[in-house]
Design an enzyme around this catalytic site. Structure first.
Site, PDB file in Angstrom:
ATOM      1  NE  ARG A 107      12.169 -13.025 -26.830  1.00 29.48           N
ATOM      2  CZ  ARG A 107      11.031 -12.349 -26.277  1.00 29.48           C
ATOM      3  NH1 ARG A 107      10.714 -11.121 -26.596  1.00 29.48           N
ATOM      4  NH2 ARG A 107      10.301 -13.083 -25.465  1.00 29.48           N
ATOM      5  CG  HIS A 134       6.988 -17.459 -26.165  1.00 27.06           C
ATOM      6  ND1 HIS A 134       8.509 -17.634 -25.427  1.00 27.06           N
ATOM      7  CD2 HIS A 134       6.487 -16.100 -25.731  1.00 27.06           C
ATOM      8  CE1 HIS A 134       8.468 -16.675 -24.731  1.00 27.06           C
ATOM      9  NE2 HIS A 134       7.590 -15.739 -24.649  1.00 27.06           N
ATOM     10  CD  GLN A 137       4.261 -15.913 -21.563  1.00 26.94           C
ATOM     11  OE1 GLN A 137       5.002 -15.046 -21.845  1.00 26.94           O
ATOM     12  NE2 GLN A 137       3.319 -15.833 -20.607  1.00 26.94           N
ATOM     13  CG  ASP A 230       0.437 -13.220 -28.547  1.00 27.32           C
ATOM     14  OD1 ASP A 230       0.779 -11.985 -27.866  1.00 27.32           O
ATOM     15  OD2 ASP A 230       1.104 -13.906 -28.998  1.00 27.32           O
ATOM     16  CB  CYS A 270       2.439 -14.043 -23.420  1.00 29.77           C
ATOM     17  SG  CYS A 270       2.110 -13.478 -25.045  1.00 29.77           S
ATOM     18  NE  ARG A 315       7.944 -16.409 -19.644  1.00 31.96           N
ATOM     19  CZ  ARG A 315       8.415 -15.549 -20.658  1.00 31.96           C
ATOM     20  NH1 ARG A 315       8.004 -14.630 -20.972  1.00 31.96           N
ATOM     21  NH2 ARG A 315       9.467 -16.001 -21.468  1.00 31.96           N
TER      22      ARG A 315
END
Ligand code: CP
Ligand code: NVA
Length: 346
Positions: A107, A134, A137, A230, A270, A315
């Site tokens: 990440r 991402h 996700q 988001d 998310c 997740r």
């Protein structure tokens, strides 16, 4: 027959639509087994590195729990605690980590870093978020929509807000691959890059998906099955706060917006989300700009439409599926049930 062994997952472009469907089905199976308390060890003896330049709650926890559930060993490597970038290049770090670990999660900021790690480590690399994408996700988001609505193809999803961030990019590609009708709804200044839009449009030629990019809330959210948003300011862009508030305030997800959608619309995010002033950042924004929420009101976040915590849980199940499929041995674990199941569902 689908075999993802040894493959990296840097963006949703790395997998075909069929491979993504397979990963969703494997996630469903792994979730079912976890709920039944059936344990297994498909990653037994594997060593996994979790390399983080940016903070994380969900992604880190999901990788740790998923790896432990499957019998792997995990090492958390924070960028400021290793040599990466300061005394050693990404390419050299990749070659070192690849000699010791069986899989690497990254990440961080620059998407190029995860590409170099994948190119030189010779082990599967999973993108746990870069400035551009991402993808883990979105796999959890697709599983959540499938669980709640029963299917993906034809689902109308409006992503409202910062249309050029990692989530918007990944949702565009993921939705296109699944034949969904996705609308990116936000101000023109924050529309996605042409390259991502074009790649997604090319995918929809085969999947019958639909891509719309619009600054009109009425056009974008009318009758949709899912409204997704988001944060307005992603990690690393903190100096953009004032500009983004000005641009994105009209696109805040509130009850008026939900009323334009289908009556059973799902609200997705998310996370983390600024829906109240219970955080340091939230308090600061309230004091400076008088806002008690940013991208979503507390009323929507806490409403019956909101599935954000199912999404967060997923997740873990989907990250487990990615690791099992690319590093473990799903066929020896489940016989060829998982493949038969996939064939039957098609
Ligand atoms: N959604 C997500 O990636 O959360 P974290 O930043 O907590 O990992
Ligand atoms: N766009 C957000 C996603 C966080 C999970 C960010 O990059 O900060």
């Amino acid at each position: 027959m689908i075999d993802l062994k040894g493959r990296s997952y840097l963006t949703l472009l790395d997998f075909t639509s069929e491979e993504i469907e397979y990963l969703i089905e494997l996630s469903e199976e792994l979730k079912r087994l976890k709920y039944k308390g059936i344990s297994h060890n498909s990653l037994k003896g594997k060593n996994i590195a979790l390399l983080f330049e940016k903070p994380s709650t969900r992604t880190r926890s999901a990788f740790v729990v998923a790896a432990r559930d499957e019998g792997a060993y995990i090492e958390y490597l924070r960028k400021d605690e290793i040599q990466l970038g300061k005394k050693e290049s990404v390419k050299d770090t990749a070659r070192v980590l690849g000699r010791m670990f069986d899989g690497i999660q990254f990440r961080g900021y620059d998407h190029n870093t995860v590409e170099i790690l994948s190119k030189y480590s010779n082990v599967p690399v999973w993108n746990g978020l870069t400035d551009k994408f991402h993808p883990t996700q979105v796999l959890a988001d697709l599983l959540t929509i499938k669980e709640k609505k029963g299917y993906l193809k034809g689902i109308k999803l409006a992503y409202v807000g910062d249309g050029r961030n990692n989530m918007a990019n990944s949702l565009l590609i993921g939705a296109a691959k699944m034949g969904m009708d996705i609308r990116i709804v936000g101000p023109r200044q924050l529309f996605p890059e042409d390259d991502i839009v074009q790649k997604s449009k090319n995918i929809t030629e085969e999947t019958e998906g639909i891509i719309t990019i619009t600054d009109s809330i009425d056009e974008g959210v009318e009758g949709v099955d899912v409204i997704y948003t988001d944060v307005w300011v992603s990690m690393g862009e903190e100096d953009q706060m004032e500009k983004r508030i000005k641009l994105l305030m009209p696109y805040q997800v509130n009850m008026d917006m939900l009323e334009k959608a289908d009556k059973d619309v799902l609200f997705m995010h998310c996370l983390p989300a600024f829906h109240d002033i219970e955080t340091d950042v939230g308090k600061g924004v309230f004091e400076k700009y008088g806002l008690d929420a940013m991208e979503v009101t507390d009323e929507v976040f806490e409403s019956e439409h909101s599935v954000v915590f199912d999404e967060a849980e997923n997740r873990m199940h989907t990250i487990k599926a990615i690791m099992v499929a690319t590093l473990g041995d799903p066929i020896s674990l489940y016989g060829d049930n998982i493949l038969k199941m996939h064939a039957t569902n098609r």
